[in-house]
Motif scaffolding. Structure first.
Motif, PDB file in Angstrom:
ATOM      1  N   HIS A  39      57.436  13.930  63.737  1.00 22.80           N
ATOM      2  CA  HIS A  39      56.415  13.125  64.416  1.00 22.80           C
ATOM      3  C   HIS A  39      56.484  11.726  63.806  1.00 22.80           C
ATOM      4  CE1 HIS A  39      54.955  17.049  65.691  1.00 22.80           C
ATOM      5  NE2 HIS A  39      55.086  17.406  64.417  1.00 22.80           N
ATOM      6  N   THR A  40      56.671  10.721  64.646  1.00 22.94           N
ATOM      7  CA  THR A  40      56.885   9.357  64.176  1.00 22.94           C
ATOM      8  C   THR A  40      55.787   8.433  64.683  1.00 22.94           C
ATOM      9  OG1 THR A  40      59.274   9.740  64.217  1.00 22.94           O
ATOM     10  CG2 THR A  40      58.547   7.451  64.080  1.00 22.94           C
ATOM     11  N   GLY A  41      55.181   7.679  63.775  1.00 24.07           N
ATOM     12  CA  GLY A  41      54.139   6.722  64.126  1.00 24.07           C
ATOM     13  C   GLY A  41      52.766   7.367  64.192  1.00 24.07           C
ATOM     14  N   LYS A  42      51.757   6.513  64.072  1.00 25.76           N
ATOM     15  CA  LYS A  42      50.383   7.014  63.993  1.00 25.76           C
ATOM     16  C   LYS A  42      49.955   7.806  65.224  1.00 25.76           C
ATOM     17  CE  LYS A  42      48.146   4.066  60.644  1.00 25.76           C
ATOM     18  NZ  LYS A  42      46.910   3.360  60.332  1.00 25.76           N
ATOM     19  N   GLU A  43      50.370   7.388  66.413  1.00 24.85           N
ATOM     20  CA  GLU A  43      49.947   8.077  67.628  1.00 24.85           C
ATOM     21  C   GLU A  43      50.468   9.516  67.654  1.00 24.85           C
ATOM     22  OE1 GLU A  43      47.716   8.348  71.101  1.00 24.85           O
ATOM     23  OE2 GLU A  43      47.742   6.788  69.569  1.00 24.85           O
ATOM     24  N   GLU A  44      51.754   9.696  67.361  1.00 21.73           N
ATOM     25  CA  GLU A  44      52.326  11.052  67.326  1.00 21.73           C
ATOM     26  C   GLU A  44      51.708  11.879  66.207  1.00 21.73           C
ATOM     27  OE1 GLU A  44      56.570  11.532  67.412  1.00 21.73           O
ATOM     28  OE2 GLU A  44      56.799  10.032  68.999  1.00 21.73           O
ATOM     29  N   ILE A  45      51.455  11.252  65.072  1.00 23.81           N
ATOM     30  CA  ILE A  45      50.849  11.971  63.948  1.00 23.81           C
ATOM     31  C   ILE A  45      49.438  12.418  64.318  1.00 23.81           C
ATOM     32  CG2 ILE A  45      49.995  11.704  61.578  1.00 23.81           C
ATOM     33  CD1 ILE A  45      52.521   9.915  61.101  1.00 23.81           C
ATOM     34  N   ARG A  46      48.689  11.554  64.991  1.00 24.08           N
ATOM     35  CA  ARG A  46      47.328  11.930  65.406  1.00 24.08           C
ATOM     36  C   ARG A  46      47.375  13.120  66.371  1.00 24.08           C
ATOM     37  NH1 ARG A  46      44.248  11.079  69.557  1.00 24.08           N
ATOM     38  NH2 ARG A  46      45.558   9.463  70.460  1.00 24.08           N
ATOM     39  N   HIS A  47      48.285  13.087  67.328  1.00 23.60           N
ATOM     40  CA  HIS A  47      48.404  14.217  68.270  1.00 23.60           C
ATOM     41  C   HIS A  47      48.789  15.497  67.534  1.00 23.60           C
ATOM     42  CE1 HIS A  47      47.688  12.207  72.044  1.00 23.60           C
ATOM     43  NE2 HIS A  47      48.523  11.236  71.710  1.00 23.60           N
ATOM     44  N   TRP A  48      49.722  15.382  66.580  1.00 27.24           N
ATOM     45  CA  TRP A  48      50.165  16.548  65.817  1.00 27.24           C
ATOM     46  C   TRP A  48      49.009  17.150  65.032  1.00 27.24           C
ATOM     47  CZ3 TRP A  48      50.415  15.833  60.319  1.00 27.24           C
ATOM     48  CH2 TRP A  48      50.814  16.973  59.613  1.00 27.24           C
ATOM     49  N   ILE A  49      48.235  16.320  64.314  1.00 29.94           N
ATOM     50  CA  ILE A  49      47.166  16.870  63.473  1.00 29.94           C
ATOM     51  C   ILE A  49      46.024  17.407  64.325  1.00 29.94           C
ATOM     52  CG2 ILE A  49      45.857  14.734  62.988  1.00 29.94           C
ATOM     53  CD1 ILE A  49      46.705  17.661  60.559  1.00 29.94           C
ATOM     54  N   GLU A  50      45.751  16.783  65.464  1.00 25.48           N
ATOM     55  CA  GLU A  50      44.712  17.316  66.355  1.00 25.48           C
ATOM     56  C   GLU A  50      45.107  18.699  66.869  1.00 25.48           C
ATOM     57  OE1 GLU A  50      44.192  14.282  69.339  1.00 25.48           O
ATOM     58  OE2 GLU A  50      42.771  13.163  68.087  1.00 25.48           O
ATOM     59  N   GLU A  51      46.369  18.857  67.260  1.00 20.96           N
ATOM     60  CA  GLU A  51      46.855  20.154  67.745  1.00 20.96           C
ATOM     61  C   GLU A  51      46.828  21.189  66.622  1.00 20.96           C
ATOM     62  OE1 GLU A  51      51.149  21.782  69.037  1.00 20.96           O
ATOM     63  OE2 GLU A  51      50.380  20.148  70.302  1.00 20.96           O
ATOM     64  N   ALA A  52      47.270  20.801  65.430  1.00 20.55           N
ATOM     65  CA  ALA A  52      47.265  21.722  64.286  1.00 20.55           C
ATOM     66  C   ALA A  52      45.838  22.128  63.924  1.00 20.55           C
ATOM     67  CB  ALA A  52      47.964  21.075  63.091  1.00 20.55           C
TER      68      ALA A  52
END
Length: 107
Positions: A39-52
């Motif tokens: 996951h690259t960049g804040k937007e992808e990281i935010r989506h990843w952590i929300e899903e997790a």
């Protein structure tokens, strides 16, 4: 356990499921490696952590932290709604200007 301010904030935001504050711990161009995905960049990281957070409701209990130069390793017991909970994971942090520039989660 005494943790550096950034690492303590990283743990706290995970444990309170605050995805916005969690994402704020990272640089704009940060890279996260977890479960075979990148996951690259804040937007992808935010989506990843929300899903997790939604899927696993995991919390971290820090067990050990080591830092050398611009790299840190947090060992934590992670529990949540996933098979095998709790487990011990290592969070390998690349640090840059008091933010996380890279994160690799290993078991």
């Amino acid at each position: 356990m005494e943790l550096p301010q950034l690492v303590a904030r990283f743990v706290e935001t995970q444990n309170t499921y605050d995805s916005q504050a969690y994402t704020a711990c990272f640089t704009e161009t940060a890279i996260v490696h977890d479960e075979g995905r990148i996951h690259t960049g804040k937007e992808e990281i935010r989506h990843w952590i929300e899903e997790a957070n939604e899927n696993y409701r995991s919390v971290m209990k820090p067990l050990q932290y080591e830092e050398s130069g611009l790299n840190g390793t947090l060992t934590a017991e992670v529990s949540g709604t996933f098979p095998g909970s709790p487990i011990v994971l290592q969070f390998h942090l690349g640090l840059n200007d008091d933010l996380i520039d890279s994160l690799k989660v290993t078991g």
